[in-house]
Write a protein that holds these residues in place. Sequence first.
Motif, PDB file in Angstrom:
ATOM      1  N   ARG A   1       4.383 -15.445 -12.486  1.00  0.00           N
ATOM      2  CA  ARG A   1       4.418 -16.502 -11.477  1.00  0.00           C
ATOM      3  C   ARG A   1       5.844 -17.043 -11.323  1.00  0.00           C
ATOM      4  O   ARG A   1       6.089 -18.248 -11.262  1.00  0.00           O
ATOM      5  CB  ARG A   1       3.427 -17.626 -11.799  1.00  0.00           C
ATOM      6  CG  ARG A   1       1.984 -17.135 -11.922  1.00  0.00           C
ATOM      7  CD  ARG A   1       0.989 -18.268 -11.856  1.00  0.00           C
ATOM      8  NE  ARG A   1       0.957 -18.868 -10.521  1.00  0.00           N
ATOM      9  CZ  ARG A   1       0.250 -18.388  -9.491  1.00  0.00           C
ATOM     10  NH1 ARG A   1      -0.465 -17.274  -9.635  1.00  0.00           N
ATOM     11  NH2 ARG A   1       0.261 -19.007  -8.327  1.00  0.00           N
TER      12      ARG A   1
ATOM     13  N   VAL B   1       9.854 -16.617  -9.373  1.00  0.00           N
ATOM     14  CA  VAL B   1      10.377 -16.745  -8.012  1.00  0.00           C
ATOM     15  C   VAL B   1      10.435 -15.372  -7.349  1.00  0.00           C
ATOM     16  O   VAL B   1      10.927 -14.399  -7.935  1.00  0.00           O
ATOM     17  CB  VAL B   1      11.775 -17.383  -8.024  1.00  0.00           C
ATOM     18  CG1 VAL B   1      12.366 -17.417  -6.612  1.00  0.00           C
ATOM     19  CG2 VAL B   1      11.705 -18.786  -8.604  1.00  0.00           C
TER      20      VAL B   1
ATOM     21  N   SER C   1       5.026 -15.478   2.075  1.00  0.00           N
ATOM     22  CA  SER C   1       4.843 -16.832   1.541  1.00  0.00           C
ATOM     23  C   SER C   1       3.373 -17.198   1.387  1.00  0.00           C
ATOM     24  O   SER C   1       3.038 -18.162   0.693  1.00  0.00           O
ATOM     25  CB  SER C   1       5.533 -17.852   2.455  1.00  0.00           C
ATOM     26  OG  SER C   1       6.930 -17.667   2.445  1.00  0.00           O
TER      27      SER C   1
ATOM     28  N   GLN D   1       5.817 -18.470  -5.486  1.00  0.00           N
ATOM     29  CA  GLN D   1       6.971 -19.238  -5.023  1.00  0.00           C
ATOM     30  C   GLN D   1       7.987 -18.302  -4.372  1.00  0.00           C
ATOM     31  O   GLN D   1       8.769 -17.641  -5.052  1.00  0.00           O
ATOM     32  CB  GLN D   1       7.609 -19.984  -6.202  1.00  0.00           C
ATOM     33  CG  GLN D   1       8.752 -20.889  -5.804  1.00  0.00           C
ATOM     34  CD  GLN D   1       9.395 -21.576  -6.997  1.00  0.00           C
ATOM     35  OE1 GLN D   1       8.981 -21.371  -8.136  1.00  0.00           O
ATOM     36  NE2 GLN D   1      10.410 -22.383  -6.743  1.00  0.00           N
TER      37      GLN D   1
ATOM     38  N   LYS E   1      11.267 -17.583  -1.984  1.00  0.00           N
ATOM     39  CA  LYS E   1      12.498 -18.208  -1.516  1.00  0.00           C
ATOM     40  C   LYS E   1      13.340 -17.177  -0.781  1.00  0.00           C
ATOM     41  O   LYS E   1      13.393 -16.012  -1.180  1.00  0.00           O
ATOM     42  CB  LYS E   1      13.309 -18.771  -2.691  1.00  0.00           C
ATOM     43  CG  LYS E   1      12.681 -19.977  -3.361  1.00  0.00           C
ATOM     44  CD  LYS E   1      13.628 -20.556  -4.417  1.00  0.00           C
ATOM     45  CE  LYS E   1      13.046 -21.825  -5.033  1.00  0.00           C
ATOM     46  NZ  LYS E   1      13.966 -22.415  -6.050  1.00  0.00           N
TER      47      LYS E   1
END
Length: 628
Positions: free
Chosen positions: A306, A308, A321, A326, A328
């Motif tokens: 979990r 980035v 997303s 998460q 980015k």
Amino acid sequence: MSSQPSLNSHEGDYMCIMRGLRELNLSGPCIPSDLVLIGDHAFPLAMNSQGQVLMAASLYGSGRIVVLGHEDYLTAFPVLVENALVWLRGEGSDNPSVAVHHNVQAVPRNLNSSRFQAEVVGAFSSDLKAGVYVTDAYSVDADPKDLVEFMKAGGGVLIAGQAWDWAAQHPKENTLLNFPGNRVSGVAGVYFSDRRGAVENLPVYPQIPSSWMAMVVGKDFEDDLEFLLQGIPEFNLPPGLLASEVLVHGPLAFPIFTTDDGRAFLAGAYYGQGRVIVVTHEGVLSNEAMAPFWTNVLHWLDEGRRGVIGVEPDHAFDVLSKSGLQCKKSGFRKDLSVFVRTVYSDSHVEDIQNFVAEGGGLLIGGHAWYWAQTNPSQNPLTGFSGNKILNKMGLSLLGATISGGIYKAPIPSRAIHDSYHFRHLLHRFARHVTAGEELSQHEEKHLKKLGNDCATYLNMEAHDCCFYSQVLSTLTDILKRSGMPQVSDACPVNTPKDHLLLSVGAEVYKVCPNPDALLPHLIKDNPLLPVVHNYRLEFDVNTGGGEEWLSTGLYLSPGMKTYIAIPAEIVNMGWKVLHTESIIVACNFNNSASLCKALPGVGKVSFKNELVQIQFMQFKTPHTTFII
């Protein structure tokens, strides 16, 4: 075991480790693990008669590793261990210090004290001054990342153990990723598998051992496909979109979605401690209809961390997303859990490969067909940016295209057997030729594709890669056993097997270490024809600014080689040496004496004649007179 010579640059490493050994008697009570090898730098040291690798070595970063399939081998073969320690500490190193984990503290008793200074330690520490660390495969759980960094920086690791017992005690665990030893050795492309190795007294070969039996798929991938395809009955490749085909050739690479005739456009692979997914058009990363699939993909790549997810392509961000992870917008960073990018850049190639090898996930999208069309003189397998990342991972984007459509998901439990898999079918075909095993109708149906894929794969010319050498050695042995179909109007090609042999014959000849030994198996009926030596030709040409073909009137019989000396005054003036029919002629016009190699034309289904005429082509140059 194949006796084919090899062009592999690791031959010197192999000879160093196996120096002075004539046999390895593994027929004792120890049952080792069968080792799985991937990447360009891993190579077998000991292989049994079933093609199972029981000892191996590899390189990672600036360091080296030797992997033994059972911990008892550390004391059973003292000469091998001493050789390995010398090789592991690196060329030119004068560091005699060896750190030995206390669980294998018997190892120093067999070492020459004048060559090695052994220190028994409780665990690995980055503060150790040793050049080599010796451990069993069960005692690295607490410090795998530190040990990998030690190896990457130039240290040597000797690790031994077996994983089949651990796998039996952890039936729901992924052995490739979670077995303690694999957290170190797997990074360098050598895995302890859950398969037991057959034990016997093994001869030590003068070259790296190779066998067609070693070309098994390293995993059945059923659990991976079940995870990736949960709730996904089909893949929608939008109409009007042209994807590339991806060649799935690695031991731990697998197709996910394919066309009905077996051409993959979405595939995955294990690489080191990480994973990769490639989709052969970046546009589908933003396909809302496939959002549930991309969610599965990101979670599979993330492996439960979990962390980035760094997304480089802007168009993919919104759909990705929705994964619940998460995400980015980011370029490549080493602290990411998963990195998403396209195949159109060759930046950070080595960093990305190391990122995946050390546990990261990679989702990469894009096609190679446009690049192949706009760079017709280049090889997409070696020249295309995306393949500079993917080749080592057992995946290669091709110039061939796949059209949009709805493609059904495979059945996970039957995927390897019901779908086309390059490595699996090559193993089956080799068994058919060598052991006489019958092929199924499904397998025969894909032999023509296998031949084309073998020919394509050989163009990679990755002689330093163990698997490439295995494929080349296997195909060479197949051609020597079966011979090349001698095609004519009276003997047309009728079988998929003949199609395969014709597809690979010329390519094997071009890249094998000893083509002259192969030639009699490719061309069996070679008529005796008149031969001329040191023949000089004079041409008087006036093309008037156009172009003109001039025949030399000379022919080469099948398989015949010739040498052509070109006058210095016509170099770089547009003259070309060409050929007709099926001989391949390679010329270098950078100097006045050009060497031309005439290779046997065995790649065609039929020939209009059996002779090949060498011709000159003059292209838009003024009036010229010359003699050759």
